[in-house]
Structures are given as C-alpha cells and as structure tokens.
Design an enzyme around this catalytic site. Structure first.
Site, short mmCIF file in Angstrom:
data_model
loop_
_atom_site.label_atom_id
_atom_site.label_comp_id
_atom_site.label_asym_id
_atom_site.label_seq_id
_atom_site.Cartn_x
_atom_site.Cartn_y
_atom_site.Cartn_z
N GLU A 1 0.85 -1.20 0.00
CA GLU A 1 0.00 0.00 0.00
C GLU A 1 0.88 1.24 0.00
OE1 GLU A 1 -3.40 0.89 -0.23
OE2 GLU A 1 -2.36 2.82 -0.24
N GLY B 1 -6.94 0.49 3.68
CA GLY B 1 -8.39 0.69 3.54
C GLY B 1 -8.76 1.42 2.26
N SER C 1 -23.94 14.94 -11.04
CA SER C 1 -24.97 14.60 -10.05
C SER C 1 -25.09 13.10 -9.86
CB SER C 1 -26.33 15.15 -10.51
OG SER C 1 -26.78 14.40 -11.64
N GLY C 2 -23.97 12.38 -10.04
CA GLY C 2 -23.94 10.97 -9.67
C GLY C 2 -23.98 10.87 -8.15
N GLY D 1 -16.74 11.85 -12.09
CA GLY D 1 -16.33 10.47 -12.29
C GLY D 1 -14.89 10.21 -11.88
N ASP E 1 -11.82 -0.99 -8.65
CA ASP E 1 -12.00 0.15 -9.55
C ASP E 1 -11.04 0.17 -10.73
OD1 ASP E 1 -14.02 0.97 -7.91
OD2 ASP E 1 -13.14 2.90 -7.37
N HIS F 1 -44.07 -5.64 10.62
CA HIS F 1 -44.83 -4.39 10.68
C HIS F 1 -44.58 -3.70 12.00
CE1 HIS F 1 -48.07 -1.55 10.03
NE2 HIS F 1 -48.49 -1.81 11.26
#
Ligand SMILES: Cc1cc2nc3c(=O)[nH]c(=O)nc-3n(C[C@H](O)[C@H](O)[C@H](O)COP(=O)(O)OP(=O)(O)OC[C@H]3O[C@@H](n4cnc5c(N)ncnc54)[C@H](O)[C@@H]3O)c2cc1C
Length: 468
Positions: A32, A37, A179-180, A268, A308, A447
């Site tokens: 890393e 994380g 506006s994602g 993005g 990603d 309920h």
C-alpha cells in the site's frame, strides 16, 4: 517464492482479497502506498457517510418541532463535523491494520510495480526499493477523481472529493458539477449545512443511472431543500482569478454565468493503471481499465485484477466480491478450493446514494426492461401510505418494483426515501435466489417497517395491494 499471493493496493478490493487468500492457507503480502483501507475507508464511502450523518442530525434539529421537541439555537461547527469524519476514517483504517495482523498478512508500505511474473518492485516513501516475490499477484490499485480539461482540479477553488471532505472552512456557495452518487451526496451535505448549492448535470436528469421516476423525485426533493438544479447543462469554462469562481455554463436556453466561492468537480473517476508495469508485461487494458476474465485474471497468467482498476461497477461491494473471487480462483488452481468459484453477476449489483432522500436500486430500470423487450408488471408503493414512514416523519419517496409479466421474474427495484439503502439488500437476495413476485408476497414482512413497501409495491404490481 517468499509469498503465495501479493496484493497491490489495500482498498475494499485488496484487503478482503488478502484476508480470503490467507483464510485459504496462502502466505500473503499486501502493498500500500498511502493508507490501509484505500479510498473507501479513507476518502470515500465511510468519511462521506460520517459527514452525511452530521447533516442528518442537523436536519433533525432544524425540524425537531415536527416531533414535538424544541431545540433552540441548533448550530453546527464545520470544523468539528470534518474532524469527526476524519476520525471515523482513521479508526476504520486502523481496523484494517488490525485485520492484517490477525490474518498474518505482511503489510509493505510503498508503491508497487509489477516487474515480471511473480515479481513486484516496491518503492518506499523515502525512495528505497525492494523486490517482493510471489507466485500470484492481484492488482487492486483503485481509482482517483477524473480531471476534466474545463475543470482542472487545483485543490483550492476547483476541488475534488478529497478536498470536499476536508475543507478548512465552509464555503458560502458551491457549484457541484456532476450529479452521480458523489455529487448528489456532497450537494445534500453542504446544502443542509447552509452552503448555497448549484448542481450542474450534463445529462437530462440527475442521478442519471437511476430509473426516470427516481431521478424526477430526487430533483423535486433537492429543489424543495433549496438546491438549484441545472440539467442538460455543461460547464464550459471556469475563471478562478478573483475571490471565488466564475463558471460559464451552456444550458438548453443559452449560456449563463454562475458565481460561487468554490466548485466541486464530481465528474467520475479514472483507474490507477499508470506506472504499475502493465505495458512492460503485455497486460491488456481497455477503456482505461485492466482487462480481466471471469476469474479476475488479467491477460498475463498468474496476475489478477479487482476493484475500480478493473471492469465492472466502481463500487466498494463490487471490489470486495471481485477480491474474494480472485483469491478463490487462485485457490482452485492450487487445489485448495473445491470448485471453480461462481463468476460475478454484474446485473445484480445494488447501487446506493446516501443523500436525503436516499436512493437505492438494483437490476433493470423501467426503460431498460422495456428496451430489452420484456412485457412488464410494475408496482409502486408511496411512503405516504406507510405507517412506519408516517411515524418517522419521512413520507417522501416510494418503492418501485419491476417484474417480467410472463414468468414473474424480478427484473429490478428502484427506491427513494428514508432508509432505502437498507431495503435494497432484500431485492439483491431475492434476485440471487431467482425469486418471483409470488415468493416476495408470500414472505411475511415485519410491521411496521419501511421494508413492507417492497411487499406492497409487489402486491400493487399484481392488483393485490392492501394499503393503497
Ligand atoms: C467520495 C466517494 C464516496 C464513495 N461512496 C461509496 C459508497 O457509499 N459505496 C460504495 O460502494 N462505493 C463508494 N465509493 C466508491 C468506492 O470508494 C470504490 O469503489 C472503492 O474504494 C474501490 O475499491 P478498490 O479496492 O478497487 O480501490 P481503492 O479503494 O481506490 O484502493 C486502492 C488502494 O491502492 C493503493 N494504490 C494504488 N496504486 C498503488 C500502487 N501502485 N502501489 C501500492 N498501492 C497502490 C491506493 O493508495 C489505495 O489505497 C465512493 C467513492 C468516493 C470517491
């Protein structure tokens, strides 16, 4: 080889992959370059949800008289809100450190680059290099904010998501571009704390991947909250020379000029695929992502990719599922796992946006289902008819379910309202089990809960709704 499996990147893809590999009996190292994380725990999912919680508490305080409670002088301390969010992120990152220790995974801090099959060069922050060897390598390097030429992120006037969750002072006004999920969450957060927000979206509707009904409802609710929403609009230039920003925006009715203290670019992400040895090793990329097969293996045998930086939705839960799949696929090759693991069904991935009202969806939208040629049974249950929503004072929004008329297949669900990000898991399990409308109606829902809306929307699709 020193290791069986080396994972490069410790986000919600990398660290679960490392843990699963360790559980399967492999000797594992994780590399890393920044914080354990990844984006999710440090700069994504978790710190944003901490900020959104503060906004929710503020909203409760502002509307407390609706519940018969008088809260006078409710004020927020922006610095304390940011500090709480950073604290939550730090705690989560330390949690990953603990998990690595618990699972006997070696953590190597530095930038990892694939030298050749089985070899990763790690460059530490002080420039020192070492080569780590392992039979299998999993690339989980994640992504970063997309930087558009018209909106060059300078970290001060034009900011990305990292700065948006760690600003030293609260801006009085902000233009949010995109506006994602990320743009909508920040628009809601800052607006609730009193920043004047203009949300600019290039496409004709906000939260563009969602069902049209959901997009319309969110726009209505955002406008009610005081957010200015501009759709089919494009920021063509931003001048940052003055005190704030001056943005020229092309709208369907002509060009307008917007002024604000700051502009958040939420347009993005791009995958971190540079400098990690892909070209040198002939590993194929496509559309800016590392190509992977159904087991997450890249075009170079023994090298896998997840999260990603790989194809598939850029979501933490997708990264985690891919990480586990990669570890189990390796274990299957090494005869440590009984069967070839099941490939991921990317058509059954829930997506959530945690503004208020929350948005959650899975499967096909009404338009996608129609375009795919299905005949549909659609049911909608508005929360205004829900006892729990009324008791909670959260009657905005609805659950919409879509079934295939011929076989009753559950094609999709689209929700907007209080706590719907928790409701969507029911549909995920239902679709995984190939459940039809019949089983949803047959399953007794407690309920009063918001979850009754899934059952009632299903009943509505078949003319059996009780409460509407
Ligand atoms: C503001 C924001 C909010 C979000 N909210 C949500 C949400 O609510 N729900 C959701 O599902 N998703 C959310 N996401 C998306 C989610 O964060 C990502 O999908 C997820 O983090 C991807 O995980 P990953 O493991 O692929 O990569 P990352 O989390 O990006 O982790 C990659 C890690 O690899 C490290 N790294 C990169 N290159 C190297 C290298 N060469 N050597 C060593 N280390 C390297 C990086 O430092 C990083 O720690 C959000 C994202 C953002 C930005």
């Amino acid at each position: 080889m020193a290791y069986d499996v080396i994972v490069v990147g410790s986000g919600p893809g990398g660290y679960p992959a490392a843990i699963r590999a360790s559980q399967l009996g492999f000797k594992v190292a994780i590399i890393e370059k920044e914080s354990l994380g990844g984006i999710c725990l440090n700069w994504g999912c978790i710190p944003t949800k901490a900020l959104l919680k503060s906004a929710e508490v503020m909203q409760y305080a502002q509307h407390s008289t609706n519940y018969g409670i008088n809260v006078s002088g409710a004020e927020h301390d922006f610095g304390a809100v940011i500090k709480r969010s950073r604290g939550v992120a730090d705690k989560m990152s330390k949690g990953v450190q603990f998990l690595m220790k618990k699972n006997k995974i070696d953590v190597i801090m530095g930038f990892g680059k694939l030298l050749s099959k089985g070899k990763v060069e790690v460059t530490a922050a002080d420039g020192k290099k070492q080569v780590v060897e392992g039979k299998y390598i999993i690339l989980a390097t994640g992504a970063r904010a997309r930087n558009l030429p018209n909106l060059p992120i300078d970290g001060k006037k034009i900011i990305g998501y990292r700065e948006a969750m760690s600003l030293p002072t609260q801006p009085k006004s902000m233009i949010v571009v995109g506006s994602g999920a990320i743009g909508s969450e920040f628009a809601y957060f800052y607006n609730t704390l009193g920043t004047k927000i203009t949300l600019v979206e290039f496409l004709p509707k906000i939260v563009p991947v969602e069902d049209d009904d959901v997009s319309k409802e969110l726009e209505k609710q955002f406008k009610k909250q005081g957010i200015t929403v501009m759709t089919s609009s494009e920021v063509v230039s931003v001048d940052t020379k003055g005190n704030g920003v001056v943005a020229k925006v092309k709208t369907p009715t002509g060009e307008v000029t917007l002024e604000a203290d700051i502009l958040l670019s939420a347009v993005g992400i791009v995958a971190n695929i540079e400098g990690i040895g892909l070209e040198e090793n002939g590993i194929k990329t496509e559309k800016g992502k590392i190509v992977a097969d159904k087991t997450q293996q890249t075009t170079l045998a023994g090298v896998y990719t997840i999260g990603d930086c790989a194809p598939g939705q850029a979501l933490a839960h997708v990264a985690t599922k891919e990480g586990i799949l990669a570890a189990e696929s390796i274990a299957y090759l090494e005869k440590k796992f009984a069967h070839q693991p099941e490939p991921i069904d990317y058509g059954n991935v829930p997506g959530c946006t945690y503004c208020d009202p929350q948005v959650a969806s899975i499967g096909l939208t009404e338009k996608q289902a129609k375009d795919a040629g299905y005949e549909l049974k659609i049911g909608k249950f508005p929360f205004i008819a829900s006892g729990k929503a009324s008791a909670a004072g959260a009657t905005d929004g609805f659950v919409k379910v879509i079934f295939d008329a011929k076989y009753g297949e559950f094609l999709g669900a689209h929700m907007i309202g209080y706590n719907v990000t928790e409701l969507i898991a029911e549909v995920s399990v239902a679709r995984k089990l190939e459940t039809t409308w019949h089983e949803i109606l047959g399953a007794i829902h407690p309920h009063p809960t918001m979850s009754e809306a899934v059952k009632e929307a299903t009943a509505a699709a078949y003319g059996e709704a009780i409460d509407i």
